[in-house]
Scaffold this motif. Sequence first.
Motif, short mmCIF file in Angstrom:
data_model
loop_
_atom_site.label_atom_id
_atom_site.label_comp_id
_atom_site.label_asym_id
_atom_site.label_seq_id
_atom_site.Cartn_x
_atom_site.Cartn_y
_atom_site.Cartn_z
N SER A 13 0.96 -1.06 -0.10
CA SER A 13 -0.07 0.00 -0.14
C SER A 13 0.91 1.27 0.02
CB SER A 13 -0.92 -0.04 1.39
OG SER A 13 -0.25 0.36 2.52
N LEU A 14 0.34 2.56 -0.24
CA LEU A 14 0.97 3.58 -0.14
C LEU A 14 2.10 3.90 0.94
CD1 LEU A 14 -1.81 5.89 -1.77
CD2 LEU A 14 0.54 5.30 -2.81
N ASP A 15 1.49 3.40 2.17
CA ASP A 15 2.45 3.68 3.50
C ASP A 15 3.28 2.43 4.13
OD1 ASP A 15 0.33 2.67 4.47
OD2 ASP A 15 -0.38 3.86 6.15
N HIS A 16 2.68 1.28 3.41
CA HIS A 16 3.64 0.10 4.17
C HIS A 16 3.22 -1.20 2.97
CE1 HIS A 16 -0.53 -1.23 5.55
NE2 HIS A 16 -0.19 -2.24 5.34
N VAL A 17 4.13 -2.01 3.53
CA VAL A 17 4.09 -3.27 2.83
C VAL A 17 4.33 -4.49 3.86
CG1 VAL A 17 5.30 -2.42 0.54
CG2 VAL A 17 6.67 -3.26 2.44
N LYS A 83 7.32 8.90 12.19
CA LYS A 83 6.40 9.49 11.10
C LYS A 83 6.74 10.66 10.49
CE LYS A 83 1.39 10.45 11.03
NZ LYS A 83 0.22 10.61 11.81
N LEU A 84 7.26 11.67 11.28
CA LEU A 84 7.49 12.91 10.50
C LEU A 84 8.55 12.48 9.56
CD1 LEU A 84 7.28 15.91 9.77
CD2 LEU A 84 8.58 16.59 11.79
N ALA A 85 9.63 11.68 9.92
CA ALA A 85 11.08 11.53 9.14
C ALA A 85 10.46 10.70 7.77
CB ALA A 85 11.79 10.51 9.75
N VAL A 86 9.43 9.81 7.85
CA VAL A 86 9.13 9.30 6.70
C VAL A 86 8.13 10.30 5.74
CG1 VAL A 86 7.20 7.56 5.77
CG2 VAL A 86 8.77 6.60 7.58
N ASN A 87 7.40 11.08 6.49
CA ASN A 87 6.88 11.88 5.73
C ASN A 87 7.89 13.00 4.88
OD1 ASN A 87 4.75 13.57 4.96
ND2 ASN A 87 4.65 15.08 6.41
N ILE A 88 8.94 13.23 5.53
CA ILE A 88 9.99 14.17 5.06
C ILE A 88 10.63 13.54 3.83
CG2 ILE A 88 12.24 15.35 5.31
CD1 ILE A 88 11.56 15.76 8.12
N LEU A 89 11.05 12.12 3.81
CA LEU A 89 11.33 11.43 2.83
C LEU A 89 10.39 11.05 1.75
CD1 LEU A 89 13.82 8.81 4.81
CD2 LEU A 89 14.43 10.72 2.90
N SER A 90 9.23 11.10 1.93
CA SER A 90 8.21 10.91 1.02
C SER A 90 7.91 12.25 0.17
CB SER A 90 6.84 10.62 1.62
OG SER A 90 6.91 9.19 2.25
N SER A 159 -5.61 10.17 -1.56
CA SER A 159 -5.42 9.80 -0.38
C SER A 159 -3.97 9.81 0.19
CB SER A 159 -5.98 8.13 -0.41
OG SER A 159 -5.53 7.53 0.82
N ALA A 160 -3.18 9.47 -0.48
CA ALA A 160 -1.72 9.53 -0.31
C ALA A 160 -1.27 10.85 -0.06
CB ALA A 160 -0.79 9.20 -1.49
N LEU A 161 -1.77 11.79 -0.59
CA LEU A 161 -1.50 13.37 -0.49
C LEU A 161 -2.17 13.97 0.91
CD1 LEU A 161 -1.92 14.87 -3.81
CD2 LEU A 161 0.43 14.57 -2.61
N VAL A 162 -3.12 13.62 1.09
CA VAL A 162 -3.86 13.66 2.36
C VAL A 162 -3.26 13.18 3.62
CG1 VAL A 162 -6.07 13.55 3.80
CG2 VAL A 162 -6.31 14.13 1.29
N ASN A 163 -2.70 11.78 3.49
CA ASN A 163 -2.08 11.14 4.38
C ASN A 163 -0.61 11.85 4.76
OD1 ASN A 163 -3.97 9.26 4.87
ND2 ASN A 163 -3.11 7.79 3.64
N LEU A 164 -0.32 12.59 3.67
CA LEU A 164 1.11 13.20 3.94
C LEU A 164 0.83 14.51 4.54
CD1 LEU A 164 2.90 12.54 0.42
CD2 LEU A 164 3.64 11.64 2.65
N GLY A 165 -0.29 14.96 4.75
CA GLY A 165 -0.58 16.22 5.61
C GLY A 165 -1.01 17.24 4.62
N TYR A 166 -1.22 16.99 3.44
CA TYR A 166 -1.72 18.12 2.59
C TYR A 166 -3.34 18.37 2.85
CZ TYR A 166 2.63 18.39 0.19
OH TYR A 166 3.80 18.36 0.02
#
Length: 199
Positions: A13-17, A83-90, A159-166
């Motif tokens: 999925s977009l945030d995990h495997v 969580k924030l570190a993953v968001n930054i690298l995303s 969905s991915a963009l919303v999960n990233l905080g947008y």
Amino acid sequence: MIALLTGKIAYKSLDHVIVDVGGVGYRVTVPLSTFYQLPDDGLVQLQIHTNVKEDAISLYGFLTPAEKAMFALLLSVSGVGPKLAVNILSNIPAKDLRTALGQGDIRRLSAVPGIGKKTAERLSLELKDKVARLAPFSTDEHSATTIEPTATSLDDALSALVNLGYKDAQARKVLESLEVAPEAGLEEILKGALKVLMK
């Protein structure tokens, strides 16, 4: 401590495997930079960062040692959790992040959802010298992998963009403004949307 997993992708999925290693499924959180490169099936090898808390053991996976090293560096900064570190690298590929930190590019860093100007300044201040000591990036670390387009690519991208905080409205507006082919895959749509959002 788990440092490396080699196995088959049982779920993606977009945030995990979920990686099946000898019949045991490991849930691994991944940034979008890694997600883009993963095959839909077959063997995969992930560099793992194991995060241990009182109530949970969480695994974070990366395709390259360079990504894992950047993740660990981000965690060394006060106030930056996994969580924030993953968001930054995303939002910023590891190579570009290294450049942004090294050059003190506060504007680029603070464009990531969840990072204000103060956090961006702290990241730059604390990591500027550390990124200079990292091993150089290999030129073939991010070989492209094709992700099959699906009918729900736009919905998945939203969905991915919303999960990233947008914000939902902001993400929808950008997705509607993108000029992509109707059959465009999720990877292409997300990369295009993030380029616009990070300006």
